[in-house]
Design a protein around this motif. Sequence first.
Motif, short mmCIF file in Angstrom:
data_model
loop_
_atom_site.label_atom_id
_atom_site.label_comp_id
_atom_site.label_asym_id
_atom_site.label_seq_id
_atom_site.Cartn_x
_atom_site.Cartn_y
_atom_site.Cartn_z
N UNK A 55 0.84 -1.21 0.00
CA UNK A 55 0.00 0.00 0.00
C UNK A 55 0.87 1.26 0.00
N UNK A 56 0.50 2.22 -0.81
CA UNK A 56 1.21 3.50 -0.83
C UNK A 56 2.35 3.57 -1.83
N UNK A 57 2.71 2.44 -2.43
CA UNK A 57 3.76 2.45 -3.46
C UNK A 57 3.24 3.15 -4.71
N UNK A 58 4.07 4.01 -5.30
CA UNK A 58 3.69 4.69 -6.54
C UNK A 58 4.53 4.20 -7.72
N UNK A 59 5.86 4.25 -7.58
CA UNK A 59 6.70 3.84 -8.71
C UNK A 59 8.14 3.63 -8.25
N UNK A 60 8.93 3.02 -9.13
CA UNK A 60 10.36 2.87 -8.88
C UNK A 60 11.09 2.88 -10.21
N UNK A 61 12.37 3.19 -10.17
CA UNK A 61 13.22 3.18 -11.36
C UNK A 61 14.65 2.90 -10.92
N UNK A 62 15.33 2.05 -11.68
CA UNK A 62 16.72 1.71 -11.40
C UNK A 62 17.59 2.29 -12.51
N UNK A 63 18.74 2.86 -12.14
CA UNK A 63 19.69 3.43 -13.09
C UNK A 63 21.07 2.83 -12.82
N UNK A 64 21.84 2.58 -13.87
CA UNK A 64 23.21 2.08 -13.73
C UNK A 64 24.17 3.19 -14.10
N UNK A 65 25.27 3.30 -13.36
CA UNK A 65 26.30 4.28 -13.66
C UNK A 65 26.90 3.98 -15.04
N UNK A 66 27.33 5.01 -15.71
CA UNK A 66 28.00 4.84 -17.01
C UNK A 66 29.37 4.22 -16.80
N UNK A 67 29.84 3.50 -17.79
CA UNK A 67 31.18 2.95 -17.74
C UNK A 67 31.25 1.64 -16.98
N UNK A 68 32.40 1.38 -16.41
CA UNK A 68 32.67 0.10 -15.76
C UNK A 68 32.28 0.04 -14.29
N UNK A 69 31.80 1.11 -13.74
CA UNK A 69 31.48 1.15 -12.31
C UNK A 69 30.22 0.35 -12.00
N UNK A 70 30.31 -0.64 -11.11
CA UNK A 70 29.10 -1.39 -10.72
C UNK A 70 28.31 -0.62 -9.65
N UNK A 71 27.82 0.56 -10.04
CA UNK A 71 27.07 1.42 -9.14
C UNK A 71 25.68 1.63 -9.74
N UNK A 72 24.67 1.51 -8.88
CA UNK A 72 23.28 1.68 -9.30
C UNK A 72 22.61 2.71 -8.40
N UNK A 73 21.69 3.46 -9.01
CA UNK A 73 20.87 4.40 -8.27
C UNK A 73 19.42 3.97 -8.46
N UNK A 74 18.75 3.75 -7.37
CA UNK A 74 17.33 3.40 -7.39
C UNK A 74 16.57 4.53 -6.73
N UNK A 75 15.43 4.87 -7.32
CA UNK A 75 14.53 5.74 -6.58
C UNK A 75 13.14 5.14 -6.61
N UNK A 76 12.45 5.31 -5.50
CA UNK A 76 11.09 4.79 -5.37
C UNK A 76 10.23 5.88 -4.76
#
Length: 122
Positions: A55-76
């Motif tokens: 309940x209350x969830x609206x949306x989410x999106x995952x983004x990956x850093x450019x290049x070789x960095x295994x870094x992700x940004x998620x927002x919900x």
Amino acid sequence: MPDLEPLDPSFPIGRQMDIDASPIVLVNLCTMAPEDEAAFLEAWAGDAAFMKSQPGFISTQLHRALGDSPMYLNYAVFESAAAWRAAFKHPGFKEKVKAHPASMVARPHLFQKVAVPNLCTA
């Protein structure tokens, strides 16, 4: 199980949990060992599917850093901090989190939209 580090050490997620605000955006910066990316993506998909059912969830999106960095940004986006808090503390979510690779470090932080005249609305 991932490590949890504050994105802002002076105001970690534990202190943010008790603030009532609506709506809220969770931003989570995640890093992991390169060899664990596939496991992370599978675990994240499970987390997102669980949150989507809450309940209350609206949306989410995952983004990956450019290049070789295994870094992700998620927002919900959630209708309220209370809705996010209930989902985050849900025993089912706590089980899902165990699927993340041990090398993962999550840095979550809660935000609210800000109105800036002629640019964006709150």
